[in-house]
Design a protein around this motif. Structure first.
Motif, mmCIF file in Angstrom:
data_model
loop_
_atom_site.group_PDB
_atom_site.id
_atom_site.type_symbol
_atom_site.label_atom_id
_atom_site.label_comp_id
_atom_site.label_asym_id
_atom_site.label_seq_id
_atom_site.Cartn_x
_atom_site.Cartn_y
_atom_site.Cartn_z
ATOM 1 N N THR A 38 36.058 31.467 46.946
ATOM 2 C CA THR A 38 35.744 32.111 45.672
ATOM 3 C C THR A 38 35.379 33.572 45.882
ATOM 4 O O THR A 38 35.846 34.452 45.150
ATOM 5 C CB THR A 38 34.593 31.367 44.964
ATOM 6 O OG1 THR A 38 34.975 30.015 44.748
ATOM 7 C CG2 THR A 38 34.242 32.015 43.651
ATOM 8 N N LEU A 39 34.576 33.840 46.892
ATOM 9 C CA LEU A 39 34.213 35.208 47.220
ATOM 10 C C LEU A 39 35.455 36.025 47.569
ATOM 11 O O LEU A 39 35.633 37.154 47.085
ATOM 12 C CB LEU A 39 33.208 35.231 48.374
ATOM 13 C CG LEU A 39 32.768 36.598 48.888
ATOM 14 C CD1 LEU A 39 31.935 37.312 47.829
ATOM 15 C CD2 LEU A 39 31.982 36.450 50.175
ATOM 16 N N LEU A 43 37.037 39.298 45.631
ATOM 17 C CA LEU A 43 37.312 40.542 46.349
ATOM 18 C C LEU A 43 38.777 40.943 46.222
ATOM 19 O O LEU A 43 39.099 42.123 46.118
ATOM 20 C CB LEU A 43 36.935 40.400 47.826
ATOM 21 C CG LEU A 43 35.443 40.372 48.122
ATOM 22 C CD1 LEU A 43 35.186 39.984 49.562
ATOM 23 C CD2 LEU A 43 34.807 41.721 47.808
ATOM 24 N N GLY A 44 39.669 39.963 46.214
ATOM 25 C CA GLY A 44 41.095 40.250 46.134
ATOM 26 C C GLY A 44 41.581 40.631 44.751
ATOM 27 O O GLY A 44 42.519 41.419 44.608
ATOM 28 N N LEU A 45 40.950 40.098 43.713
ATOM 29 C CA LEU A 45 41.437 40.320 42.350
ATOM 30 C C LEU A 45 40.713 41.433 41.594
ATOM 31 O O LEU A 45 41.304 42.088 40.742
ATOM 32 C CB LEU A 45 41.321 39.029 41.536
ATOM 33 C CG LEU A 45 42.253 37.897 41.921
ATOM 34 C CD1 LEU A 45 41.952 36.653 41.088
ATOM 35 C CD2 LEU A 45 43.694 38.314 41.745
ATOM 36 N N SER A 46 39.446 41.646 41.877
ATOM 37 C CA SER A 46 38.679 42.585 41.064
ATOM 38 C C SER A 46 38.989 44.029 41.442
ATOM 39 O O SER A 46 39.215 44.337 42.610
ATOM 40 C CB SER A 46 37.188 42.311 41.209
ATOM 41 O OG SER A 46 36.795 42.451 42.550
ATOM 42 N N VAL A 51 34.061 46.849 39.992
ATOM 43 C CA VAL A 51 33.322 45.616 40.278
ATOM 44 C C VAL A 51 32.853 45.632 41.730
ATOM 45 O O VAL A 51 33.638 45.877 42.639
ATOM 46 C CB VAL A 51 34.204 44.371 40.030
ATOM 47 C CG1 VAL A 51 33.434 43.100 40.324
ATOM 48 C CG2 VAL A 51 34.733 44.357 38.612
ATOM 49 N N GLN A 52 31.590 45.359 41.915
ATOM 50 C CA GLN A 52 31.018 45.226 43.253
ATOM 51 C C GLN A 52 30.749 43.743 43.483
ATOM 52 O O GLN A 52 30.010 43.116 42.718
ATOM 53 C CB GLN A 52 29.729 46.035 43.354
ATOM 54 C CG GLN A 52 29.085 46.000 44.705
ATOM 55 C CD GLN A 52 27.810 46.828 44.730
ATOM 56 O OE1 GLN A 52 27.199 47.087 43.697
ATOM 57 N NE2 GLN A 52 27.411 47.231 45.912
ATOM 58 N N VAL A 53 31.356 43.183 44.526
ATOM 59 C CA VAL A 53 31.245 41.747 44.808
ATOM 60 C C VAL A 53 30.411 41.556 46.065
ATOM 61 O O VAL A 53 30.656 42.213 47.079
ATOM 62 C CB VAL A 53 32.644 41.112 44.992
ATOM 63 C CG1 VAL A 53 32.519 39.615 45.217
ATOM 64 C CG2 VAL A 53 33.527 41.413 43.796
ATOM 65 N N ASP A 86 35.856 27.290 41.325
ATOM 66 C CA ASP A 86 36.406 26.851 42.607
ATOM 67 C C ASP A 86 37.908 27.074 42.756
ATOM 68 O O ASP A 86 38.532 26.472 43.615
ATOM 69 C CB ASP A 86 36.088 25.376 42.820
ATOM 70 C CG ASP A 86 36.624 24.503 41.699
ATOM 71 O OD1 ASP A 86 37.187 25.045 40.731
ATOM 72 O OD2 ASP A 86 36.470 23.278 41.793
ATOM 73 N N SER A 87 38.491 27.944 41.949
ATOM 74 C CA SER A 87 39.923 28.215 42.104
ATOM 75 C C SER A 87 40.211 29.665 41.738
ATOM 76 O O SER A 87 39.409 30.330 41.074
ATOM 77 C CB SER A 87 40.746 27.279 41.215
ATOM 78 O OG SER A 87 40.542 27.595 39.851
ATOM 79 N N VAL A 88 41.363 30.139 42.165
ATOM 80 C CA VAL A 88 41.779 31.501 41.863
ATOM 81 C C VAL A 88 41.945 31.676 40.357
ATOM 82 O O VAL A 88 41.594 32.718 39.798
ATOM 83 C CB VAL A 88 43.089 31.847 42.606
ATOM 84 C CG1 VAL A 88 43.586 33.224 42.230
ATOM 85 C CG2 VAL A 88 42.888 31.750 44.106
ATOM 86 N N GLU A 89 42.455 30.638 39.683
ATOM 87 C CA GLU A 89 42.642 30.719 38.230
ATOM 88 C C GLU A 89 41.305 30.908 37.508
ATOM 89 O O GLU A 89 41.209 31.674 36.548
ATOM 90 C CB GLU A 89 43.337 29.459 37.695
ATOM 91 C CG GLU A 89 44.773 29.303 38.142
ATOM 92 C CD GLU A 89 44.893 28.515 39.442
ATOM 93 O OE1 GLU A 89 43.856 28.212 40.080
ATOM 94 O OE2 GLU A 89 46.025 28.218 39.818
ATOM 95 N N LYS A 90 40.264 30.215 37.972
ATOM 96 C CA LYS A 90 38.948 30.351 37.345
ATOM 97 C C LYS A 90 38.350 31.735 37.607
ATOM 98 O O LYS A 90 37.718 32.315 36.736
ATOM 99 C CB LYS A 90 38.015 29.244 37.828
ATOM 100 C CG LYS A 90 38.416 27.880 37.290
ATOM 101 C CD LYS A 90 37.505 26.796 37.796
ATOM 102 C CE LYS A 90 37.974 25.435 37.306
ATOM 103 N NZ LYS A 90 37.163 24.339 37.853
#
Length: 147
Positions: A38-39, A43-46, A51-53, A86-90
């Motif tokens: 999830t982390l 990091l990959g999408l935002s 956005v700071q993750v 728990d998924s990339v879609e979420k």
């Protein structure tokens, strides 16, 4: 002819204005439910300039299972807490719908990450019992040398 110099103003590039802070729970329970993925998806999408993750440990007494995510908007102080992310879609849904960043996101990146994680999960399942598939349906013990 004489050389003339013009006055130019050199402006420093302004640091990016971070609008959101995203904290992904790294508690023992959330780690077992996939908070590292999830982390990585956040990091990959935002968009990094908005956005700071960060990984975090916080006590969440929620009815949903982890991984738990807390999103904080810096300007207004709005806090969004999401469980079961728990998924990339979420992750994509949290970024696009809840945080309102859809116009800054790339749907192709979401699709790519989704298939990447599915492929890695498939490979993990092949190695989970100490065997690998040699393509012909023959299973080879990983502890034995291959010939």
């Amino acid at each position: 002819t004489p050389l003339t110099l013009t006055n130019t103003i050199i402006r420093k590039k302004q640091p990016p204005q971070i609008k959101w802070e995203v904290y992904v729970s790294m508690s023992k329970q959330c780690k077992s439910l996939g908070s590292a993925a999830t982390l990585a998806a956040f990091l990959g999408l935002s968009p990094p300039d908005m956005v700071q993750v960060q990984p975090a440990k916080f006590n969440v007494k929620s009815k949903t299972k982890g991984p738990n995510v807390r999103c904080l908007e810096r300007t207004s102080g709005v806090v969004i807490e999401v469980g079961g992310c728990d998924s990339v879609e979420k992750v994509y849904r949290v970024l696009s719908v809840h945080m309102g960043l859809k116009k800054y996101l790339d749907p192709a990146a979401c699709e790519c990450l989704k298939w990447n994680y599915r492929g890695n999960a498939h490979l993990d399942n092949l190695y989970v019992n100490g065997y690998r598939n040699n393509g012909g349906g023959n299973k080879t013990n990983l502890n034995e040398p291959t010939r």
